[in-house]
Design an enzyme around this catalytic site. Structure first.
Site: not given
Ligand code: GDP
Length: 137
Positions: A9, A49, A57, A85, A91, A102, A112, A115, A126
């Site tokens: 990222k 996304y 968010f 993962r 996350t 991370r 973070n 992805h 994807e």
């Molecule tokens: P991942 O699969 O671990 O990447 O997590 P998710 O699919 O839940 O979320 C996608 C991405 O959104 C994450 O990798 C973060 O960059 C962002 N994200 C997730 N949760 C939050 C949150 O609570 N706040 C903010 N600002 N960003 C978030």
């Protein structure tokens, strides 16, 4: 063999730590079958996304993902989706296991550093979002 989709990222590319992340990927036994550096537009990030479009968010996430270049990759390994993962960690870096990407590199829950696809159906969306079959070798 399974394939998964990965992104280094903007927060990580900006800090010149892409190489450290790629080293961890190779040390963990993944084969990098596709890799390129691109700068997403806001609408390309939104398309990627779209499953998160109702989340609070979403706009911040798409702004972040399009603010500077990313490195997109396709990784191959047995159980690649779950293995990538695990290597990324939770996350929220505060909850990530020691040694994960991370835990070591993420700035916060949004920035973070990486992805990874979360399921075979996600990887199937994807990977072709970014790569043609000819680019996977
Ligand atoms: P991942 O699969 O671990 O990447 O997590 P998710 O699919 O839940 O979320 C996608 C991405 O959104 C994450 O990798 C973060 O960059 C962002 N994200 C997730 N949760 C939050 C949150 O609570 N706040 C903010 N600002 N960003 C978030």
């Amino acid at each position: 063999m399974e394939r998964t989709f990965a992104i280094i990222k903007p927060d990580a590319v900006e800090r010149n730590i892409s190489g450290k992340i790629i080293s961890k990927i190779e040390e963990a036994g993944f084969k990098i079958v596709g890799m390129k550096k691109i700068h997403l537009s806001k609408s390309q990030a939104e398309g990627f996304y779209y499953v998160h479009k109702e989340r609070p968010f979403f706009n911040d996430l798409c702004t972040f993902m399009s603010r500077s270049p990313v490195i997109v990759m396709v990784l191959e390994k047995e159980n690649a989706i779950a293995a990538w993962r695990t290597l990324m960690g939770a996350t929220n870096p505060a909850n990530a296991e020691p040694g994960t990407i991370r835990k070591e590199f993420a700035k916060n829950i949004e920035e973070n550093s990486s992805h990874g696809s979360d399921a075979p159906e996600t990887a199937a969306f994807e990977i072709p979002y970014f790569f043609s079959a000819l680019e996977l070798v």
